[in-house]
Design a protein around this motif. Sequence first.
Motif, mmCIF file in Angstrom:
data_model
loop_
_atom_site.group_PDB
_atom_site.id
_atom_site.type_symbol
_atom_site.label_atom_id
_atom_site.label_comp_id
_atom_site.label_asym_id
_atom_site.label_seq_id
_atom_site.Cartn_x
_atom_site.Cartn_y
_atom_site.Cartn_z
ATOM 1 N N UNK A 1 0.994 -1.429 -0.496
ATOM 2 C CA UNK A 1 0.047 0.390 0.636
ATOM 3 C C UNK A 1 0.930 1.295 0.400
ATOM 4 N N UNK A 2 1.452 1.244 0.723
ATOM 5 C CA UNK A 2 2.383 2.182 1.308
ATOM 6 C C UNK A 2 3.881 2.849 -0.344
ATOM 7 N N UNK A 3 3.838 1.679 -0.867
ATOM 8 C CA UNK A 3 4.694 1.209 -2.571
ATOM 9 C C UNK A 3 3.975 2.024 -3.474
ATOM 10 N N UNK A 4 2.577 1.743 -3.578
ATOM 11 C CA UNK A 4 1.955 1.841 -4.453
ATOM 12 C C UNK A 4 1.482 3.663 -4.217
ATOM 13 N N UNK A 5 0.966 4.233 -2.875
ATOM 14 C CA UNK A 5 1.131 5.529 -2.791
ATOM 15 C C UNK A 5 1.919 6.262 -2.978
ATOM 16 N N UNK A 6 3.163 5.517 -2.951
ATOM 17 C CA UNK A 6 4.491 6.732 -2.784
ATOM 18 C C UNK A 6 4.659 5.916 -4.623
ATOM 19 N N UNK A 7 4.411 5.712 -5.229
ATOM 20 C CA UNK A 7 4.730 5.627 -6.362
ATOM 21 C C UNK A 7 3.257 6.080 -7.791
ATOM 22 N N UNK A 8 2.181 6.521 -6.890
ATOM 23 C CA UNK A 8 1.097 7.751 -7.328
ATOM 24 C C UNK A 8 0.030 5.572 -8.390
ATOM 25 N N UNK A 9 0.091 4.702 -7.628
ATOM 26 C CA UNK A 9 -0.358 3.572 -9.011
ATOM 27 C C UNK A 9 -2.030 3.910 -8.411
ATOM 28 N N UNK A 10 -2.610 3.119 -9.114
ATOM 29 C CA UNK A 10 -4.188 2.590 -8.289
ATOM 30 C C UNK A 10 -3.763 1.399 -9.196
ATOM 31 N N UNK A 11 -5.252 0.445 -8.189
ATOM 32 C CA UNK A 11 -5.328 -1.291 -8.701
ATOM 33 C C UNK A 11 -5.771 -1.744 -7.685
ATOM 34 N N UNK A 12 -5.192 -2.837 -7.157
ATOM 35 C CA UNK A 12 -6.035 -4.059 -7.185
ATOM 36 C C UNK A 12 -4.761 -5.503 -6.017
ATOM 37 N N UNK A 13 -4.547 -4.721 -5.615
ATOM 38 C CA UNK A 13 -3.296 -6.139 -5.245
ATOM 39 C C UNK A 13 -4.217 -6.956 -3.937
ATOM 40 N N UNK A 14 -3.804 -7.636 -3.870
ATOM 41 C CA UNK A 14 -4.813 -9.105 -3.359
ATOM 42 C C UNK A 14 -3.413 -10.081 -2.438
ATOM 43 N N UNK A 15 -3.109 -10.359 -1.075
ATOM 44 C CA UNK A 15 -2.192 -10.606 -0.413
ATOM 45 C C UNK A 15 -2.477 -11.687 0.849
ATOM 46 N N UNK A 16 -1.991 -13.347 0.438
ATOM 47 C CA UNK A 16 -2.123 -13.996 0.847
ATOM 48 C C UNK A 16 -0.877 -14.809 1.780
ATOM 49 N N UNK A 17 -0.721 -15.707 2.480
ATOM 50 C CA UNK A 17 0.400 -16.670 2.694
ATOM 51 C C UNK A 17 0.650 -16.763 1.889
ATOM 52 N N UNK A 18 0.022 -17.960 0.324
ATOM 53 C CA UNK A 18 0.225 -17.995 -0.237
ATOM 54 C C UNK A 18 1.069 -17.848 -1.523
ATOM 55 N N UNK A 19 0.920 -16.024 -0.804
ATOM 56 C CA UNK A 19 1.411 -14.941 -2.898
ATOM 57 C C UNK A 19 0.950 -13.477 -2.165
ATOM 58 N N UNK A 20 1.134 -13.226 -3.730
ATOM 59 C CA UNK A 20 0.381 -12.053 -3.980
ATOM 60 C C UNK A 20 0.205 -11.599 -5.555
ATOM 61 N N UNK A 21 -1.075 -11.038 -5.592
ATOM 62 C CA UNK A 21 -1.170 -11.454 -7.135
ATOM 63 C C UNK A 21 -1.784 -9.968 -7.448
ATOM 64 N N UNK A 22 -1.188 -8.841 -8.252
ATOM 65 C CA UNK A 22 -1.669 -7.357 -8.215
ATOM 66 C C UNK A 22 -2.558 -7.014 -9.771
ATOM 67 N N UNK A 23 -2.876 -5.786 -10.082
ATOM 68 C CA UNK A 23 -3.167 -5.591 -11.275
ATOM 69 C C UNK A 23 -2.901 -4.097 -11.434
ATOM 70 N N UNK A 24 -2.050 -3.558 -11.256
ATOM 71 C CA UNK A 24 -1.913 -1.680 -11.045
ATOM 72 C C UNK A 24 -0.996 -0.704 -11.764
ATOM 73 N N UNK A 25 -1.744 0.253 -12.392
ATOM 74 C CA UNK A 25 -1.515 1.138 -13.492
ATOM 75 C C UNK A 25 -0.773 2.526 -12.546
ATOM 76 N N UNK A 26 -0.292 3.473 -13.469
ATOM 77 C CA UNK A 26 0.660 4.415 -13.101
ATOM 78 C C UNK A 26 1.416 4.912 -14.598
ATOM 79 N N UNK A 27 2.283 5.580 -14.522
ATOM 80 C CA UNK A 27 3.261 5.975 -15.476
ATOM 81 C C UNK A 27 3.788 5.483 -15.912
ATOM 82 N N UNK A 28 4.504 5.340 -17.043
ATOM 83 C CA UNK A 28 4.985 4.257 -16.948
ATOM 84 C C UNK A 28 6.647 4.848 -15.826
#
Length: 481
Positions: A166-193
């Motif tokens: 959450x802090x990383x995405x906010x720091x980079x001005x990214x939006x999107x959805x990230x799911x975290x679990x004990x089995x890993x991570x799944x994300x789709x995020x958007x922002x500048x290149x």
Amino acid sequence: VRAEHVISEKDSIQTCPLDFYPSLAEGNLSPGDSHESQRASALRAAFSAFVKAREVPAGAAGAVWWRCCRQTFRERGGIHRHVGTQHGAELRPPPRGHGHGHGHGQGQGEAHRGAAGRERGAEVCDELPDTRHLGPGELESKAGEVLLYYCYCEVRDPEKLCAWQKALCEHLHLTGKVRVASEGINGTVGGSKAATSLYIEVMLSQPLFKDILCQDDFKRSAGGAHCFPDLRVGVFKEIVPMGIDPKKVSYKETGIHLSPQEFHREVEQYLSQASQGQSDTILLDCRNFYESKIGHFQGCLAPDIRKFSYFPSYVDENLELFKNKRVLMYCTGGIRCERGSAYLRSKAVCKEVYQLKGGIHKYLEEFPDGFYRGKLFVFDDRFSICSNEDVISACRYCGTLWDQYKLCSSQHCRQLVLTCPSCRKKGLTACCPVCQEKELEATSGASGQTLKEECECTKRRPRVPVEHISTGAQSNSLPGA
């Protein structure tokens, strides 16, 4: 690779690409240096043992493939390249004076300890990247891209990983959805290149993902932060919601991964055999009905399900369909196939289960004019991205070819609707007549009751469809596929 050192064994010939290991180059390896020769021997022995330990039986009698990092390699060169590039640090022999005389045992022990470390899960590094080198507005630029990725690994502290994400995405001005679990991570995020490139760089350097994720695991498409309404990062039980406890059906039991090239050849062979009524293969779309409706592979079986959490029930209700079949599975980016193939394999009815590595996303990068027809559905405000000029779906009301989704205009409904510009001008903006009537009631104030999310679309669709089993080779294909 400039040089190869070959180890001959009675049962197996292992090729050790030494140039994959910078530590040997740094050691100034020379024929007259006995210490370096012992280090090279230790490396070759460790490499051989590491590869040997990952052998699994193949289809043909006596043949072997290799499984490592949730991938299956059917060619020796493939497993060699993977081990050399991804596991070099684990196999590196100790420097002079640190037990170099115990080549085989030392190298093999380090390999096992490294693998065990990944199984236990690494600690999360919660540092944020320095962005001071970026120019004004580079992080906020609207011209950018959307990333899609996932990583299965053991996460000791999901809450800490979630907070860092959450802090990383906010720091980079990214939006999107990230799911975290004990089995890993799944994300789709958007922002500048600039933001997405830095995000990938940081993710690859994160100790938790460093030896698992690679550049190729991030699927890119044109877009930006505007493709998502906000940023949502949370901790869940599963990183893809299949509704089955990960301890019961693990991502570690997946099907055989096929590269886009291998998958392309398999589909080509399947279509050729199916046209002659000789195929024993099912090309299975693991996505939801509204995804496959606007784009799918030719000749596929696309279950008429609304959620991926219905997939296990679909498999249970249609086990006879998969009996003694070779199954080629695919989804958007590969993640649903990880758990879906594991569930199908747990039923022990199929001959073999394969899955498209990287999903449709990666396939279209290499075969934009291949066997996939239509658009690729994505879970953001774009709804779909172009793959080719084919339009395979039609307007809900007039039947004109149309493939651009909009949300149903009824406030209570969450369905997607295909309605062409002409029909929208006529006010036909709901997913079905029932919702259209409810919208009129709501806007006219005729009913003070809260309207439920139910309509003709959901009522007439069985939650778990049962497929008709026929002896025809293409009886399970989509109409017109």
